[in-house]
Design an enzyme around this catalytic site. Structure first.
Site, mmCIF file in Angstrom:
data_model
loop_
_atom_site.group_PDB
_atom_site.id
_atom_site.type_symbol
_atom_site.label_atom_id
_atom_site.label_comp_id
_atom_site.label_asym_id
_atom_site.label_seq_id
_atom_site.Cartn_x
_atom_site.Cartn_y
_atom_site.Cartn_z
ATOM 1 N N HIS A 1 0.810 -1.133 -0.006
ATOM 2 C CA HIS A 1 0.035 0.048 0.162
ATOM 3 C C HIS A 1 1.027 1.193 -0.034
ATOM 4 O O HIS A 1 0.590 2.266 -0.776
ATOM 5 C CB HIS A 1 -0.908 -0.232 1.186
ATOM 6 C CG HIS A 1 -1.777 1.251 1.551
ATOM 7 N ND1 HIS A 1 -3.082 1.246 1.051
ATOM 8 C CD2 HIS A 1 -1.545 2.472 1.793
ATOM 9 C CE1 HIS A 1 -3.554 2.485 1.093
ATOM 10 N NE2 HIS A 1 -2.419 3.269 1.811
ATOM 11 N N GLU A 2 1.812 1.351 0.840
ATOM 12 C CA GLU A 2 2.660 2.495 1.028
ATOM 13 C C GLU A 2 3.442 2.752 -0.200
ATOM 14 O O GLU A 2 3.816 4.155 -0.709
ATOM 15 C CB GLU A 2 3.458 2.487 2.218
ATOM 16 C CG GLU A 2 2.664 2.421 3.650
ATOM 17 C CD GLU A 2 1.649 3.683 3.558
ATOM 18 O OE1 GLU A 2 2.134 4.427 3.031
ATOM 19 O OE2 GLU A 2 0.989 3.459 4.610
ATOM 20 N N HIS B 1 1.714 4.559 -2.995
ATOM 21 C CA HIS B 1 1.908 6.012 -2.898
ATOM 22 C C HIS B 1 3.240 6.391 -3.539
ATOM 23 O O HIS B 1 3.251 7.375 -4.322
ATOM 24 C CB HIS B 1 1.899 6.450 -1.300
ATOM 25 C CG HIS B 1 0.596 6.673 -0.788
ATOM 26 N ND1 HIS B 1 -0.625 6.976 -1.431
ATOM 27 C CD2 HIS B 1 0.149 5.735 0.371
ATOM 28 C CE1 HIS B 1 -1.595 6.932 -0.735
ATOM 29 N NE2 HIS B 1 -1.310 6.260 0.404
ATOM 30 N N HIS C 1 3.558 6.120 -7.129
ATOM 31 C CA HIS C 1 2.524 7.416 -7.747
ATOM 32 C C HIS C 1 3.712 8.536 -7.932
ATOM 33 O O HIS C 1 3.591 9.349 -8.829
ATOM 34 C CB HIS C 1 1.521 7.573 -6.883
ATOM 35 C CG HIS C 1 0.349 8.581 -7.562
ATOM 36 N ND1 HIS C 1 -0.619 8.935 -6.733
ATOM 37 C CD2 HIS C 1 0.357 9.323 -8.771
ATOM 38 C CE1 HIS C 1 -1.229 10.028 -7.575
ATOM 39 N NE2 HIS C 1 -0.660 10.000 -8.741
#
Length: 707
Positions: A567-568, A571, A574
């Site tokens: 998940h991290e 980020h 991105h």
């Protein structure tokens, strides 16, 4: 609002050789030193080094020392030339203010067509200059273990935040931007990106009370500064009213003794355990004594009254800013440029989602209730599920399901931290043509010796980003996983480089234009970019390295931790791939709700059989992970998905209520606990005990409030 794009994204909510070959210290040291010396030059490096850097402390220390970490003066935190010592934040702040003042003056005096055409670029540069300091200072003040660094960064943040709010209310900047946009000749020369950036900047200016009289603009500045201080105070002071509770030994007989060894104090007849943290979580999941569970649950969700007052002041001040800016509520203001657009749309979505989720939630509640009745004496026992029962009976259900499968739960053995980092690198090579390359740390570059630096290497363009991985637990460090973008991508113009050479004739202008931090320059096209600089924060246990030939064990991750890391990293990727000419639209500089999309998608990659086959192998035997173990884990997690979804819906509803008109209009005065109880009473399958005040732990209200 020039700082609107300076956002911090936090999230609250896998083929390796390590186990199959025992590498003796001397050979490992040679490998580490050789790898460190060649890491930046190699474009096709075997990712075995990447695994060892995270799985072996001794390998990492040899690799790190190969960079002459202690032999030269500090290169500065993140290689920032100002941050060689805490007081460097003062010099950084002064230089930033001077640069911003020059940029403001250039916008205001712009008169020729060329000067007016460049206004969006100049304002983006202005925003970037502010973000360069504010994003770094915000990270340092919340994470750095040295108090002198935290204090210096806090002062710098406060100073520049106030200066930024003054700029946000400068009507001359908006006037010049509107004038350029309204000129057909200038607008015709802008490309689509320039037009979009102009619209974003004008929208942000409109949120800053910029069209109001001077006294109201000053009120906006004062209120905005107060919001910043209250938000920082709320996050800093977050904690329970009672830090520990004493329980008798008989009340804790079902709790893992190894977990209880972490307890605060032992007594002759019992133990005092902390009310929050891993020990408390494990106790709530395993204590059979319901009265003990109740006491621990309430204590761990009760905030001091002073802390709740801070939250109340924070929310009311936000509401005042929204009213001053011409909006009906803070949620109305914050959602106006998000995908959802309005509070009505958000609440409608949450209501529909709640109704769609009710059947599954009720089924799960009925299953837990049956377990409790059987435990209390039979199906006809007059009991109900209470808030302190949820974790206990969900754990009981999961244990029963694992018992039926007759398969031991050893899934963590296939997920050493190093193999997971290998897996992410291999996945990104396949998806995007980029990989991770470990780099030795230079003096003063990091805030803790266990922080790893990875350069993100593109197969065609070379280095495109810098990623710092602060993944191991340490005293005083927040346990919450997080992603920080310290610097976004942005194209640096030739005029900026020329300006740097004039202002600092004795320094390398390429270093001056990005404060010494990472850049890339393509000589064939004469284009220069500042590179994204990113930090990932987790709270994993460090690998165990004993001396000589004793047992060595890497950090082994639970499947939930693997999902968290994916998940991290969503980020991070991105930010890494979001290269643009303007930093205001780079990477995670986007609508807050959209910013969660890449990270949520990455969680699904963590459970995909093909992705897992890239890396998930046993740390001792090198055997591949049987996918049945993952499928079983996913099936167990799905059993409680309805209740977990309901909990997230309730938090979203609470956020919307806190950022509605209620802070200024609630009958009887604004009461954050009463608002929470109203939401839970109306929608919750389980009522929240009246004694608690869990809103005091809702840290996402600061960063994501109203969105």
């Amino acid at each position: 609002m020039l700082i609107s794009s300076c956002r911090l994204y936090r999230a609250s909510i896998r083929r390796s050789l390590f186990g199959s070959i025992v590498v003796r210290d001397q050979s490992r040291r040679c490998l580490a030193v050789a790898a460190a010396r060649q890491s930046c030059a190699s474009q096709s490096q075997d990712d075995t080094v990447l695994r060892h850097v995270f799985d072996s402390r001794s390998f990492w220390r040899d690799f790190r020392r190969a960079g002459d970490f202690t032999k030269t003066p500090s290169n500065g935190l993140f290689c920032n030339r100002y941050l060689t010592h805490p007081q460097g934040f003062l010099d950084f702040s002064k230089t930033t203010v001077e640069k911003c003042q020059r940029l403001v003056a250039s916008v205001i005096r712009a008169s020729t067509e060329a000067e007016r055409c460049s206004i969006p670029h100049t304002l983006d540069r202005l925003s970037d200059s502010l973000c360069r300091l504010l994003d770094v200072a915000d990270f340092v003040r919340s994470t750095h273990p040295d108090n002198s660094w935290r204090q210096a960064s806090t002062r710098a943040y406060a100073m520049l935040f106030e200066f930024m709010n003054i700029l946000n209310t400068n009507p001359n900047l908006k006037f010049k931007l509107e004038g350029a946009l309204g000129d057909p000749d200038i607008k015709a020369r802008w490309n689509d990106e320039e037009k979009m950036v102009t619209q974003i900047l004008l929208k942000d200016f409109s949120k800053s009370a910029i069209d109001l009289p001077d006294e109201k603009r000053q009120a906006f500045v004062d209120l905005s500064n107060r919001i910043s201080k209250l938000g920082t105070q709320f996050i800093r002071d977050m904690g329970p009213e009672r830090s520990s509770i004493y329980f008798q030994n008989r009340q804790l007989k079902d709790v893992d003794p190894l977990v209880l060894q972490q307890a605060m104090r032992r007594h002759l007849t019992g133990i005092s355990i902390p009310t929050v943290g891993p020990v408390a979580v494990t106790a709530l999941r395993s204590m059979k004594d319901e009265s003990a569970r109740r006491e621990l649950y309430i204590a761990g969700r009760t905030s001091p009254k002073s802390h709740l007052q801070t939250l109340q002041d924070f929310l009311q001040t936000r509401a005042k800013v929204a009213i001053l800016s011409g909006y009906s509520s803070y949620a109305d203001m914050n959602l106006s440029d998000k995908l959802a657009k309005s509070p009505a749309a958000v609440n409608s979505f949450l209501s529909a989602l709640f109704n769609d989720n009710k059947v599954q939630t009720q089924q799960e509640m009925d299953e837990m209730l049956l377990l409790k009745k059987l435990e209390k004496g039979g199906r006809d026992s007059p009991v109900r599920i209470e808030a302190w029962d949820r974790d206990y009976y969900q754990t009981l259900q999961a244990n029963k399901q694992r018992s039926r499968s007759r398969r031991p739960d050893f899934i963590s053995a296939y997920f050493s931290l190093g193999t997971v980092m290998q897996g992410l690198s291999r996945l990104f090579i396949q998806l995007y043509g980029v990989r991770f390359e470990p780099v030795p740390i230079t003096p003063g570059e990091v805030w803790d010796p266990e922080v790893r630096r990875l350069d993100v290497m593109d197969e065609n363009e070379g280095r495109i980003a810098v990623l710092y991985c602060d993944l191991f637990a340490r005293p005083g460090k927040s346990p919450n996983p997080a992603h920080f973008t310290l610097r976004c991508s942005r194209r640096i113009s030739t005029s900026e480089i020329e300006e740097a050479s004039i202002l600092h004739p004795n320094l390398d202008p390429m270093q001056v234009v990005n404060d010494g931090m990472a850049i890339s320059h393509d000589a064939s096209t004469n284009t220069t970019y500042q590179l994204p600089t990113i930090v990932l924060i987790c709270d994993f246990q460090e690998p165990v390295d004993h001396h000589d030939d004793g047992p060595k064990e890497p950090t082994l991750l639970s499947f939930r931790n693997v999902q968290t890391l994916f998940h991290e990293m969503g980020h991070a990727i991105h930010s890494i791939l979001g290269r643009t000419a303007f930093q205001v639209v780079s990477g995670t500089r986007c609508a807050t709700d959209f910013a969660e999309l890449p990270s949520v998608l990455m969680e699904h990659f963590a459970a995909d059989a093909h992705v897992l086959s890239l890396f998930a192998r046993h740390y001792q035997t090198d055997a591949p992970l049987p996918y049945e173990m993952v499928a079983e884990r996913l099936a167990i997690e799905r059993r409680g998905q309805g209740i977990e979804t309901e909990h997230q819906i309730l938090l979203a509803m609470l956020d919307q209520a806190y950022h509605s008109h209620l802070p200024l209009t609630m009958e009887g005065g604004f009461d954050t606990t009463k608002v929470l109880q109203d939401v839970w009473d109306r929608y919750g399958s389980v009522k929240e005990p009246r004694e608690t005040s869990p809103q005091g732990f809702f840290g996402h209200l600061v960063e994501y409030g109203g969105s």
